[in-house]
Design a protein around this motif. Sequence first.
Motif, mmCIF file in Angstrom:
data_model
loop_
_atom_site.group_PDB
_atom_site.id
_atom_site.type_symbol
_atom_site.label_atom_id
_atom_site.label_comp_id
_atom_site.label_asym_id
_atom_site.label_seq_id
_atom_site.Cartn_x
_atom_site.Cartn_y
_atom_site.Cartn_z
ATOM 1 N N SER A 511 -8.479 -6.563 -8.122
ATOM 2 C CA SER A 511 -8.131 -8.029 -8.377
ATOM 3 C C SER A 511 -8.773 -8.809 -7.083
ATOM 4 N N ARG A 515 -11.402 -11.372 -6.699
ATOM 5 C CA ARG A 515 -11.178 -12.863 -6.030
ATOM 6 C C ARG A 515 -12.043 -13.059 -4.730
ATOM 7 N N PRO A 522 -10.535 -16.338 -13.057
ATOM 8 C CA PRO A 522 -9.276 -15.954 -13.535
ATOM 9 C C PRO A 522 -8.641 -14.678 -13.021
ATOM 10 N N GLN A 523 -7.482 -14.649 -12.506
ATOM 11 C CA GLN A 523 -6.962 -13.437 -12.076
ATOM 12 C C GLN A 523 -5.385 -13.193 -12.558
ATOM 13 N N PRO A 524 -5.478 -13.082 -13.902
ATOM 14 C CA PRO A 524 -4.070 -13.181 -14.629
ATOM 15 C C PRO A 524 -3.406 -11.624 -14.132
ATOM 16 N N CYS A 527 -1.414 -11.312 -10.932
ATOM 17 C CA CYS A 527 0.025 -12.045 -10.901
ATOM 18 C C CYS A 527 0.892 -11.011 -11.687
ATOM 19 N N CYS A 542 0.345 -16.705 -7.131
ATOM 20 C CA CYS A 542 -0.832 -16.237 -8.019
ATOM 21 C C CYS A 542 -0.618 -17.445 -9.263
ATOM 22 N N THR A 545 -2.123 -20.616 -8.602
ATOM 23 C CA THR A 545 -3.744 -20.584 -8.590
ATOM 24 C C THR A 545 -4.163 -20.663 -9.899
ATOM 25 N N GLU A 546 -3.548 -19.643 -10.712
ATOM 26 C CA GLU A 546 -4.400 -19.414 -12.035
ATOM 27 C C GLU A 546 -3.928 -20.664 -12.779
ATOM 28 N N HIS A 547 -2.971 -21.370 -12.764
ATOM 29 C CA HIS A 547 -2.607 -22.305 -13.938
ATOM 30 C C HIS A 547 -2.940 -23.473 -13.195
#
Length: 651
Positions: A511, A515, A522-524, A527, A542, A545-547
């Motif tokens: 991941s 990044r 996206p990096q779900p 998290c 995380c 950043t994601e949302h």
Amino acid sequence: MATQHILSVDATLDLERGCLLRAGRPVHLRRQTYEVLRYLAQRRGHVVDKERFIEDIWQGRAVTDGSLAKCVEELREAVGEDAARLIRTVRGRGYILDTIDPPCDDNATSATAVIDDATLSAAAPFDTDKDHSTERAVDEATMGLAGSTVDAPARAGALRRRRGVVAAITCAAALLVTSWFVSSGLGRDTAPQAVTSLAVLPFANGTDDPGIDYVADGITASVIHRLSRLTGLRVISHTAVLHVRKRGGDTQAIARDLGVGSVLTGRLVKRDTRLALALELLDARDNRHLWGHRYEVDLREVATMEQAIPVDLVEYLRLTLSASSRQQLARTYTDNADAHQLYLKGRYAWEKWTVQGSKQAVAYFEEAIKRDPEYALAYAGLADAYLFGLEAGAGLPRKEAQSRGRAAAMKALYLDPQLAEAHAALGLLLMIDWDFPAAEKALSRALELNPNYAEAHHLYSHLLLSLGRIDESLRESRTFQALDPVSESPIGHLAWHYLWARQYDDSIAWSLKDRQIYPDAPQPTLCDAYYAKGMHKEVADCFYTEHARRLTPAENGDLKSAFARSGLDGLFRVRITQLKAVADDERDDVDIAALHSRLGEVEQAFLHLERAYTLRSSGMSALRADVRFDNVRGDPRFADLLRRIGLPPLN
């Protein structure tokens, strides 16, 4: 005209004999290297631009500066003493030959028969036993002659006339020619270098017309598509080569990034309604030229070029193919030139990976189908546009896009059961339908037909992991990444695989690599891996950043405030409220259930899982492997859900 050029104390270029002499004895040179020397000698004292070399010696064929530099390097080694002074590099321009020519008797005769360069070219053995509707351009290392053209009947006729001249040459002259070819390594049967991995780089548009971009990309994609069907040759995916084009860099650096030993490059030019494509196969280690061809067709006959390229390359590589594989390699998908042009435009639009591009692709594919209702590739393209990619569906609601994609895939398979892309599309739909045995059959068939189809390996990895076959899934994940080592999707996919295999450190490592290379991706999974490791602060960061991409600043601020007050529990509760606030047809009940599961709210978790089951939410097909439900995996209701979905029971 002088027939000899004295280069140094013991080096002489003998034009009559067509060779370089050292102390009166012939020195072995590749044909292309000799031509560079002769070209410099004829322009001695003048700087020769690199572009002139490419145009006049390689006849505009797509070659790199490395090919010319290698010739010059070989010349300097062959000339020996004073070579660096005699053959000088003029930075930013080209090369110059400094030489002193003594008076020479132009009427002097050689002890052997004299054969000029035109006769040598005519005598080259590349057309002694072939159909001359296609003129071959052969490996620089073995021939170094001009490139071939797909339609060259006039040139073929000239070659036949020149062969008549060659037949009339004296026996002594013939012996000289034979010995020259042997000493120069110009035999037809010279074995090619073993090529086991190949990247077909996007063919360059050598015109000022951006309207030809879709043709260049379309030919590239077609060549990759055809070569990918071969076993024993790893062919990098089209998606990957499109990524490296955006990043730029020299050929060797690109090859290292892609992990291949050879690259095929090309340059397309347009003259009126004619297209000419010059190809060059290079050894990625040293940019050494391995093979080359030149093709020329009418714009409406691009499909014939797409057929010829892989056939010619396979012939050079001397790959052993079954009769069916050879037939598939050179098959014609449509006889309608307009339909094929529309198909190329559709693929070009789809690969922009935007909603607008997806809409344009659908329009082009549908128009291609109108021109040829039996064009299976166009139906397969239509299925791809509706089903694959983050921006798939041409802006339609997901279920409608899936329905249209299904119809297109089934029609493609009805017309052509050999289309790997259509089998893969069907495999995806069967996964969505929870028909896992049929999905595995479809994806396995796709990979039988095209072992280098990266997306099929990608989908099969998802299926295998959902079924609990972790080791097999990892094998497919790694193959996917090997076929597309530079795009975001395979890197992110490996992070996902390791997460659901409960290998959290590996998941975090992939991941973070994702990044670093693609900061906007996206990096779900990151998290979730942080959560599994108990790294709560990192989970919160995380999450923000994601949302941030999908929430308003106020909504993201609510998440931060909740974490500051109540930690992850508070953050999760606020996020559940946000997820429930969307319209029912857009609500993701699997995500809501996962958050309730992590909060220990088991009843709420199963309430939303049952709702997701009723709605046949796509996330339910991966329920068995989903790390977010580890808190409730021991509940009998979880086992019952797996049974109803059709997934294997937990061990």
